[in-house]
Design a protein around this motif. Structure first.
Motif, short mmCIF file in Angstrom:
data_model
loop_
_atom_site.label_atom_id
_atom_site.label_comp_id
_atom_site.label_asym_id
_atom_site.label_seq_id
_atom_site.Cartn_x
_atom_site.Cartn_y
_atom_site.Cartn_z
N GLY A 125 0.79 -1.23 0.00
CA GLY A 125 0.00 0.00 0.00
C GLY A 125 0.82 1.27 0.00
O GLY A 125 0.26 2.37 0.00
N LYS A 126 2.13 1.19 -0.01
CA LYS A 126 3.01 2.37 -0.03
C LYS A 126 3.56 2.56 -1.44
O LYS A 126 4.09 1.63 -2.02
N LYS A 127 3.42 3.78 -1.98
CA LYS A 127 3.93 4.06 -3.32
C LYS A 127 5.42 4.35 -3.26
O LYS A 127 5.90 4.98 -2.32
N PHE A 128 6.14 3.88 -4.28
CA PHE A 128 7.57 4.15 -4.38
C PHE A 128 7.78 5.53 -4.98
O PHE A 128 7.03 5.97 -5.85
N LYS A 129 8.81 6.21 -4.52
CA LYS A 129 9.16 7.54 -5.02
C LYS A 129 10.66 7.61 -5.20
O LYS A 129 11.41 7.10 -4.38
N ASN A 130 11.11 8.23 -6.27
CA ASN A 130 12.53 8.39 -6.54
C ASN A 130 13.11 9.41 -5.56
O ASN A 130 12.73 10.58 -5.57
N ILE A 131 14.03 8.98 -4.72
CA ILE A 131 14.61 9.86 -3.71
C ILE A 131 15.58 10.87 -4.33
O ILE A 131 15.95 11.86 -3.70
N GLY A 132 15.97 10.67 -5.58
CA GLY A 132 16.90 11.57 -6.26
C GLY A 132 16.25 12.81 -6.83
O GLY A 132 16.91 13.62 -7.45
N THR A 133 14.94 12.96 -6.63
CA THR A 133 14.25 14.14 -7.14
C THR A 133 13.91 15.09 -6.01
O THR A 133 14.01 14.75 -4.84
N GLU A 134 13.51 16.29 -6.38
CA GLU A 134 13.13 17.28 -5.37
C GLU A 134 11.75 16.96 -4.78
O GLU A 134 11.05 16.09 -5.27
N ASN A 135 11.37 17.66 -3.75
CA ASN A 135 10.05 17.56 -3.10
C ASN A 135 9.74 16.18 -2.56
O ASN A 135 8.59 15.75 -2.57
N VAL A 136 10.75 15.48 -2.08
CA VAL A 136 10.50 14.20 -1.43
C VAL A 136 10.04 14.49 0.00
O VAL A 136 10.73 15.16 0.75
N GLN A 137 8.87 14.02 0.33
CA GLN A 137 8.32 14.25 1.67
C GLN A 137 8.59 13.04 2.54
O GLN A 137 8.06 11.97 2.28
N LEU A 138 9.40 13.22 3.54
CA LEU A 138 9.68 12.15 4.48
C LEU A 138 8.76 12.32 5.68
O LEU A 138 8.66 13.40 6.25
N LYS A 139 8.09 11.28 6.07
CA LYS A 139 7.13 11.34 7.17
C LYS A 139 7.89 11.56 8.48
O LYS A 139 8.85 10.87 8.79
N ALA B 161 25.12 19.65 1.22
CA ALA B 161 24.32 20.00 0.04
C ALA B 161 24.24 18.82 -0.91
O ALA B 161 25.08 17.92 -0.88
N ILE B 162 23.20 18.83 -1.76
CA ILE B 162 23.06 17.83 -2.82
C ILE B 162 22.53 18.52 -4.07
O ILE B 162 21.90 19.58 -3.99
N ALA B 163 22.80 17.90 -5.19
CA ALA B 163 22.19 18.33 -6.45
C ALA B 163 21.21 17.24 -6.84
O ALA B 163 21.60 16.11 -7.10
N SER B 164 19.93 17.57 -6.82
CA SER B 164 18.91 16.59 -7.18
C SER B 164 18.28 16.96 -8.52
O SER B 164 18.44 18.07 -9.00
N SER B 165 17.58 16.03 -9.09
CA SER B 165 16.90 16.26 -10.35
C SER B 165 15.57 16.96 -10.08
O SER B 165 14.99 16.82 -9.01
N ALA B 166 15.10 17.69 -11.07
CA ALA B 166 13.79 18.31 -10.97
C ALA B 166 12.74 17.19 -10.90
O ALA B 166 12.96 16.09 -11.40
N GLU B 167 11.63 17.48 -10.27
CA GLU B 167 10.63 16.44 -10.03
C GLU B 167 10.16 15.77 -11.32
O GLU B 167 9.95 14.57 -11.36
N PHE B 168 10.01 16.55 -12.39
CA PHE B 168 9.52 15.98 -13.65
C PHE B 168 10.60 15.95 -14.72
O PHE B 168 10.31 15.77 -15.88
N GLY B 169 11.87 16.11 -14.31
CA GLY B 169 12.98 16.09 -15.26
C GLY B 169 13.58 14.71 -15.38
O GLY B 169 13.07 13.72 -14.85
N HIS B 170 14.69 14.64 -16.08
CA HIS B 170 15.41 13.38 -16.24
C HIS B 170 16.17 13.05 -14.96
O HIS B 170 16.70 13.93 -14.30
N SER B 171 16.26 11.78 -14.65
CA SER B 171 17.09 11.35 -13.52
C SER B 171 18.55 11.41 -13.95
O SER B 171 18.87 11.54 -15.13
N ALA B 172 19.45 11.31 -12.98
CA ALA B 172 20.88 11.34 -13.28
C ALA B 172 21.28 10.17 -14.18
O ALA B 172 22.11 10.33 -15.09
N ASN B 173 20.68 9.02 -13.96
CA ASN B 173 21.00 7.86 -14.79
C ASN B 173 20.51 8.06 -16.22
O ASN B 173 21.22 7.73 -17.18
N MET B 174 19.32 8.61 -16.39
CA MET B 174 18.80 8.86 -17.73
C MET B 174 19.65 9.90 -18.45
O MET B 174 19.93 9.77 -19.66
N GLU B 175 20.11 10.91 -17.72
CA GLU B 175 20.98 11.92 -18.31
C GLU B 175 22.29 11.28 -18.79
O GLU B 175 22.80 11.60 -19.86
#
Length: 126
Positions: free
Chosen positions: A8-22, A70-84
């Motif tokens: 019941g938990k959706k997976f989310k890419n942690i390498g993107t922005e706006n990751v909400q940690l409970k 600091a970190i450099a993350s991908s935009a939420e709807f952009g390409h991931s680092a691996n795809m780049e």
């Protein structure tokens, strides 16, 4: 095959922005803290954006960093680092423009890290 959720938990890419940690913190306290850090670090975020220029889309104060400055993350709807990386490899083999293959990065800073606090002290005022 792609697994989108587990128990019941959706997976989310942690390498993107706006990751909400409970967390168990008070939401009002978290909102006030976020606003305080955003106002306090505004000179540093503006200076870093000017310094990095087109390399980053924006510089933001992170809510998820604990020990890393600091970190450099991908935009939420952009390409991931691996795809780049994959697209860049294909662009070189086909002779295409690398700039078109680059995804825009979000530079997130940790407002509680000593290095970032020290950078804030040295940042030019607004």
């Amino acid at each position: 095959q792609n697994v989108g959720s587990f128990e019941g938990k959706k997976f989310k890419n942690i390498g993107t922005e706006n990751v909400q940690l409970k967390d168990d913190d008070d939401e009002d306290l978290a909102t006030r803290r976020e606003k305080y850090y955003k106002d306090k670090f505004k000179p540093l975020t503006k200076w870093l954006k000017k310094l990095y220029g087109m390399s980053v889309m924006r510089v933001v104060v992170s809510k998820r960093l604990v020990s890393t400055p600091a970190i450099a993350s991908s935009a939420e709807f952009g390409h991931s680092a691996n795809m780049e990386r994959i697209m860049r490899a294909q662009a070189y083999s086909h002779g295409q423009n690398e700039f078109a293959m680059r995804s825009m990065k979000i530079f997130e800073i940790n407002p509680r890290h000593p290095l970032i606090i020290r950078l804030l002290e040295g940042a030019p005022p607004e």
